[in-house]
Enzyme design. Structure first.
Site, PDB file in Angstrom:
ATOM      1  N   CYS A  54      -2.685  -1.466  -9.449  1.00 17.72           N
ATOM      2  CA  CYS A  54      -1.359  -1.174 -10.000  1.00 17.72           C
ATOM      3  C   CYS A  54      -1.494  -0.486 -11.357  1.00 17.72           C
ATOM      4  O   CYS A  54      -2.097  -1.022 -12.272  1.00 17.72           O
ATOM      5  CB  CYS A  54      -0.565  -2.468 -10.131  1.00 17.72           C
ATOM      6  N   TYR A  85       7.211   7.969  -6.046  1.00 18.46           N
ATOM      7  CA  TYR A  85       6.658   6.624  -5.911  1.00 18.46           C
ATOM      8  C   TYR A  85       6.886   6.084  -4.506  1.00 18.46           C
ATOM      9  O   TYR A  85       5.992   5.477  -3.907  1.00 18.46           O
ATOM     10  CB  TYR A  85       7.282   5.698  -6.949  1.00 18.46           C
ATOM     11  N   GLU A  97      -2.890   5.226  -7.232  1.00 19.81           N
ATOM     12  CA  GLU A  97      -2.215   5.131  -8.526  1.00 19.81           C
ATOM     13  C   GLU A  97      -3.268   5.344  -9.606  1.00 19.81           C
ATOM     14  O   GLU A  97      -4.220   4.586  -9.724  1.00 19.81           O
ATOM     15  CB  GLU A  97      -1.521   3.785  -8.680  1.00 19.81           C
ATOM     16  N   ASP A 132      -2.307  -6.790  -3.780  1.00 18.58           N
ATOM     17  CA  ASP A 132      -1.768  -5.436  -3.668  1.00 18.58           C
ATOM     18  C   ASP A 132      -2.592  -4.688  -2.622  1.00 18.58           C
ATOM     19  O   ASP A 132      -3.754  -4.349  -2.853  1.00 18.58           O
ATOM     20  CB  ASP A 132      -1.847  -4.715  -5.015  1.00 18.58           C
ATOM     21  N   TYR A 137      -3.876   1.520  -3.956  1.00 19.86           N
ATOM     22  CA  TYR A 137      -4.499   0.575  -4.885  1.00 19.86           C
ATOM     23  C   TYR A 137      -6.019   0.674  -4.892  1.00 19.86           C
ATOM     24  O   TYR A 137      -6.688  -0.163  -5.491  1.00 19.86           O
ATOM     25  CB  TYR A 137      -4.066  -0.856  -4.537  1.00 19.86           C
ATOM     26  N   CYS A 200       1.617  -7.540 -13.621  1.00 24.43           N
ATOM     27  CA  CYS A 200       0.268  -6.996 -13.735  1.00 24.43           C
ATOM     28  C   CYS A 200      -0.649  -7.858 -12.888  1.00 24.43           C
ATOM     29  O   CYS A 200      -0.857  -9.038 -13.199  1.00 24.43           O
ATOM     30  CB  CYS A 200      -0.223  -6.974 -15.176  1.00 24.43           C
ATOM     31  N   CYS A 209     -20.313  -5.595 -17.546  1.00 25.62           N
ATOM     32  CA  CYS A 209     -20.912  -4.302 -17.248  1.00 25.62           C
ATOM     33  C   CYS A 209     -21.934  -3.953 -18.318  1.00 25.62           C
ATOM     34  O   CYS A 209     -21.577  -3.882 -19.505  1.00 25.62           O
ATOM     35  CB  CYS A 209     -19.836  -3.225 -17.181  1.00 25.62           C
TER      36      CYS A 209
END
Length: 218
Positions: A54, A85, A97, A132, A137, A200, A209
């Site tokens: 998202c 959208y 997105e 999602d 996504y 969110c 990472c």
């Protein structure tokens, strides 16, 4: 932005919605910092594009980083020009997105941006992020220079090794040269600044990472 059943494969160009020639009308300036969304950007600035689920929450991750000059959300990686959208949500455009990130490489390194990208979502999930579901996504990185592409591939290999050591699967992130970026509607731009309690769904793997060899962590 919530769970709904959608196609889980990217349509071919022949199958995709036709879209339109005219760009969607958007606000001229960034809601948070007032910068021009479409430029011109300062001399020496670089641009890269990230898809990590998202785009509401994804964009906020990057506009908060020192050295990021402009962010914007849009649709990218598919076939339908100037998609809306609703069209992207149908799964019939091929777009993900995407977040456009314009940054000053003298202030923030690409490695730092990539560290944020890899750690703040799960790049092993294919056509989804959490609940999602759908091609929009999917995880993606779209580069604008050969130098960026090299750094991205190095970071992918490093993070894949870190994930493997924790028993996680292969990275499914789509990586390639940036194609057209179609700006999303104004209400999506900097959405979580306008709606602080908005949705969110981003969640990382919990795996750090590694910074690339020869690159100092900021």
């Amino acid at each position: 932005m919530f769970f709904r059943q959608k196609p889980m494969t990217i349509p071919s160009a022949a199958e995709a919605l036709p879209g339109r020639d005219q760009e969607l009308a958007i606000a001229a300036n960034h809601y948070v910092n007032g910068a021009s969304l479409k430029g011109p950007y300062p001399e020496g600035a670089e641009t890269i594009y990230f898809g990590l689920g998202c785009f509401w929450g994804a964009e906020r991750l990057f506009w908060q980083l020192p050295g990021v000059l402009v962010t914007a959300v849009g649709y990218q990686g598919g076939h339908t020009p100037n998609a809306s959208y609703e069209e992207v949500c149908s799964g019939r455009t091929g777009h993900t997105e995407s977040v456009k990130v314009v940054y000053d490489p003298k202030v923030i390194s690409l490695e730092k941006l990539l560290k944020t990208f890899w750690e703040e979502h799960d790049p092993t999930q294919g056509m989804r992020q959490g609940n999602d579901m759908g091609t929009q996504y999917r995880s993606a990185i779209y580069t604008t220079t050969p130098e960026q592409a090299e750094i991205v591939e190095q970071s992918r290999a490093s993070y894949q090794n870190a994930l493997r050591q924790r028993g996680l699967g292969p990275i499914t992130t789509q990586i390639g040269e940036a194609g057209p970026f179609y700006y999303a509607e104004t209400y999506h731009q900097q959405y979580l600044a306008k709606n602080p309690n908005g949705y969110c769904g981003l969640a990382g793997t919990g795996v750090s990472c590694p910074i690339g060899v020869g690159v100092a962590a900021e």
